[in-house]
Scaffold this motif. Structure first.
Motif, mmCIF file in Angstrom:
data_model
loop_
_atom_site.group_PDB
_atom_site.id
_atom_site.type_symbol
_atom_site.label_atom_id
_atom_site.label_comp_id
_atom_site.label_asym_id
_atom_site.label_seq_id
_atom_site.Cartn_x
_atom_site.Cartn_y
_atom_site.Cartn_z
ATOM 1 N N ALA B 88 34.612 54.634 69.256
ATOM 2 C CA ALA B 88 35.178 55.187 68.024
ATOM 3 C C ALA B 88 36.695 55.109 68.124
ATOM 4 N N VAL B 89 37.339 55.498 67.042
ATOM 5 C CA VAL B 89 38.790 55.690 67.073
ATOM 6 C C VAL B 89 39.045 57.184 67.239
ATOM 7 N N TYR B 90 39.890 57.527 68.189
ATOM 8 C CA TYR B 90 40.230 58.929 68.432
ATOM 9 C C TYR B 90 41.620 59.183 67.862
ATOM 10 N N LEU B 91 41.652 60.056 66.883
ATOM 11 C CA LEU B 91 42.875 60.344 66.152
ATOM 12 C C LEU B 91 43.415 61.702 66.554
ATOM 13 N N CYS B 92 44.702 61.740 66.757
ATOM 14 C CA CYS B 92 45.395 62.995 66.999
ATOM 15 C C CYS B 92 46.217 63.314 65.761
ATOM 16 N N ALA B 93 46.271 64.571 65.389
ATOM 17 C CA ALA B 93 47.066 64.992 64.240
ATOM 18 C C ALA B 93 47.775 66.296 64.584
ATOM 19 N N SER B 94 48.858 66.553 63.885
ATOM 20 C CA SER B 94 49.548 67.827 64.067
ATOM 21 C C SER B 94 49.963 68.375 62.719
ATOM 22 N N SER B 95 50.208 69.660 62.685
ATOM 23 C CA SER B 95 50.637 70.285 61.438
ATOM 24 C C SER B 95 51.456 71.527 61.720
ATOM 25 N N LEU B 96 52.310 71.839 60.727
ATOM 26 C CA LEU B 96 52.985 73.124 60.709
ATOM 27 C C LEU B 96 52.030 74.072 60.020
ATOM 28 N N THR B 97 51.527 75.038 60.731
ATOM 29 C CA THR B 97 50.609 75.967 60.094
ATOM 30 C C THR B 97 51.364 76.734 59.033
ATOM 31 N N SER B 98 50.850 76.618 57.813
ATOM 32 C CA SER B 98 51.529 77.283 56.706
ATOM 33 C C SER B 98 50.489 78.013 55.880
ATOM 34 N N GLY B 99 50.204 79.207 56.211
ATOM 35 C CA GLY B 99 49.189 79.974 55.500
ATOM 36 C C GLY B 99 47.864 79.243 55.538
ATOM 37 N N SER B 100 47.301 79.025 54.384
ATOM 38 C CA SER B 100 45.995 78.394 54.326
ATOM 39 C C SER B 100 46.081 76.914 54.010
ATOM 40 N N ILE B 101 47.311 76.382 53.951
ATOM 41 C CA ILE B 101 47.468 74.985 53.586
ATOM 42 C C ILE B 101 47.769 74.174 54.834
ATOM 43 N N TYR B 102 46.926 73.207 55.118
ATOM 44 C CA TYR B 102 47.108 72.368 56.287
ATOM 45 C C TYR B 102 47.420 70.951 55.831
ATOM 46 N N GLU B 103 48.663 70.528 55.922
ATOM 47 C CA GLU B 103 48.983 69.123 55.717
ATOM 48 C C GLU B 103 49.132 68.507 57.093
ATOM 49 N N GLN B 104 48.238 67.620 57.407
ATOM 50 C CA GLN B 104 48.200 67.045 58.739
ATOM 51 C C GLN B 104 48.903 65.698 58.776
ATOM 52 N N TYR B 105 49.543 65.442 59.889
ATOM 53 C CA TYR B 105 50.194 64.167 60.146
ATOM 54 C C TYR B 105 49.439 63.509 61.299
ATOM 55 N N PHE B 106 48.956 62.299 61.043
ATOM 56 C CA PHE B 106 48.099 61.634 62.009
ATOM 57 C C PHE B 106 48.853 60.577 62.804
ATOM 58 N N GLY B 107 48.439 60.413 64.044
ATOM 59 C CA GLY B 107 48.919 59.311 64.852
ATOM 60 C C GLY B 107 48.119 58.049 64.542
ATOM 61 N N PRO B 108 48.494 56.919 65.169
ATOM 62 C CA PRO B 108 47.817 55.655 64.890
ATOM 63 C C PRO B 108 46.415 55.562 65.470
ATOM 64 N N GLY B 109 46.084 56.445 66.397
ATOM 65 C CA GLY B 109 44.751 56.452 66.973
ATOM 66 C C GLY B 109 44.603 55.595 68.217
ATOM 67 N N THR B 110 43.559 55.883 68.965
ATOM 68 C CA THR B 110 43.160 55.074 70.129
ATOM 69 C C THR B 110 41.765 54.546 69.846
ATOM 70 N N ARG B 111 41.644 53.230 69.842
ATOM 71 C CA ARG B 111 40.330 52.625 69.608
ATOM 72 C C ARG B 111 39.631 52.466 70.951
ATOM 73 N N LEU B 112 38.518 53.178 71.117
ATOM 74 C CA LEU B 112 37.748 53.117 72.351
ATOM 75 C C LEU B 112 36.479 52.300 72.144
ATOM 76 N N THR B 113 36.270 51.361 73.032
ATOM 77 C CA THR B 113 35.032 50.587 73.052
ATOM 78 C C THR B 113 34.338 50.840 74.377
ATOM 79 N N VAL B 114 33.106 51.318 74.299
ATOM 80 C CA VAL B 114 32.321 51.565 75.503
ATOM 81 C C VAL B 114 31.226 50.495 75.571
ATOM 82 N N THR B 115 31.202 49.736 76.664
ATOM 83 C CA THR B 115 30.230 48.643 76.786
ATOM 84 C C THR B 115 29.151 48.964 77.831
#
Lengths: 112, 115
Positions: B88-115
């Motif tokens: 799968a692709v593993y995505l990391c995201a971060s946000s400034l917690t602001s009450g009940s509103i979560y605007e997330q900023y995502f990284g480019p991800g890590t694509r993992l292949t398991v064979t």
């Protein structure tokens, strides 16, 4: 479980045309967000609409929210080849959790 | 401002091996998320940190997955041992917690292949 479900799963249009994607969800929400994901890139936040709002605009994007029908739509006007991407809706505020829950997405292809 | 950084971008391993992913969130963002995105699906939350404490790890397969966020900044996600279905692709995201509103900023991800 995934709260939002996008429709259609795939959409193919010509440059200059408008693209409309829909999102349906099952339980009440606090807000709904739309994200774009280009091939090989991470998700980019496009727009957030709160449950007490009915419509929001951002550039060529127009989002509507109908809480009575538990649905939202994303309209991209005058589409460009660069709009080719997958679009996801993410709902938040269901069951007391404010973490966005993503649907499976709509794959949009804009032909030049 | 600099975005969310992730490494590596791609990883190929054999099943039963272990793997680790690293994430550096946007400076000042207290909340960090790890998502798993299987091909053709939307991201699924694995774990959420608030500073260095775990807020939600209900969907993290704890028998093989672990995550930590020491000092409340960088985070690592580990899989040991990996299974084919972890591809799968593993995505990391971060946000400034602001009450009940979560605007997330995502990284480019890590694509993992398991064979």
């Amino acid at each position: 479980s995934q709260q939002g479900e996008e429709d259609p799963q795939a959409l193919s249009i010509q440059e200059g045309e408008n693209a409309t994607m829909n999102c349906s969800y099952k339980t009440s929400i606090n807000n709904l967000q739309w994200y774009r994901q280009n091939s090989g890139r991470g998700l980019v936040h496009l727009i957030l609409i709160r449950s007490n709002e009915r419509e929001k605009h951002s550039g060529r994007l127009r989002v509507t929210l109908d809480t009575s029908k538990k649905s939202s739509s994303l309209l991209i006007t005058a589409s460009r080849a660069a709009d080719t991407a997958s679009y996801f809706c993410a709902t938040a505020g269901s069951g007391g959790s404010y973490i966005p829950t993503f649907g499976r997405g709509t794959s949009l292809i804009v032909h030049p | 401002e600099a975005g969310v950084a992730q490494s590596p971008r791609y990883k190929i391993i054999e099943k039963r091996q272990s793997v680790a992913f690293w994430c550096n969130p946007i400076s000042g963002h207290a909340t960090l998320y790890w998502y798993q995105q299987i091909l053709g699906q939307g991201p699924k939350l694995l774990i959420q940190f608030q500073n260095n404490g775990v807020v939600d790890d209900s969907q993290l397969p704890k028998d093989r997955f672990s995550a930590e966020r020491l000092k409340g900044v960088d985070s690592t996600l580990k899989i040991q041992p990996a299974k084919l279905e972890d591809s799968a692709v593993y995505l990391c995201a971060s946000s400034l917690t602001s009450g009940s509103i979560y605007e997330q900023y995502f990284g480019p991800g890590t694509r993992l292949t398991v064979t």
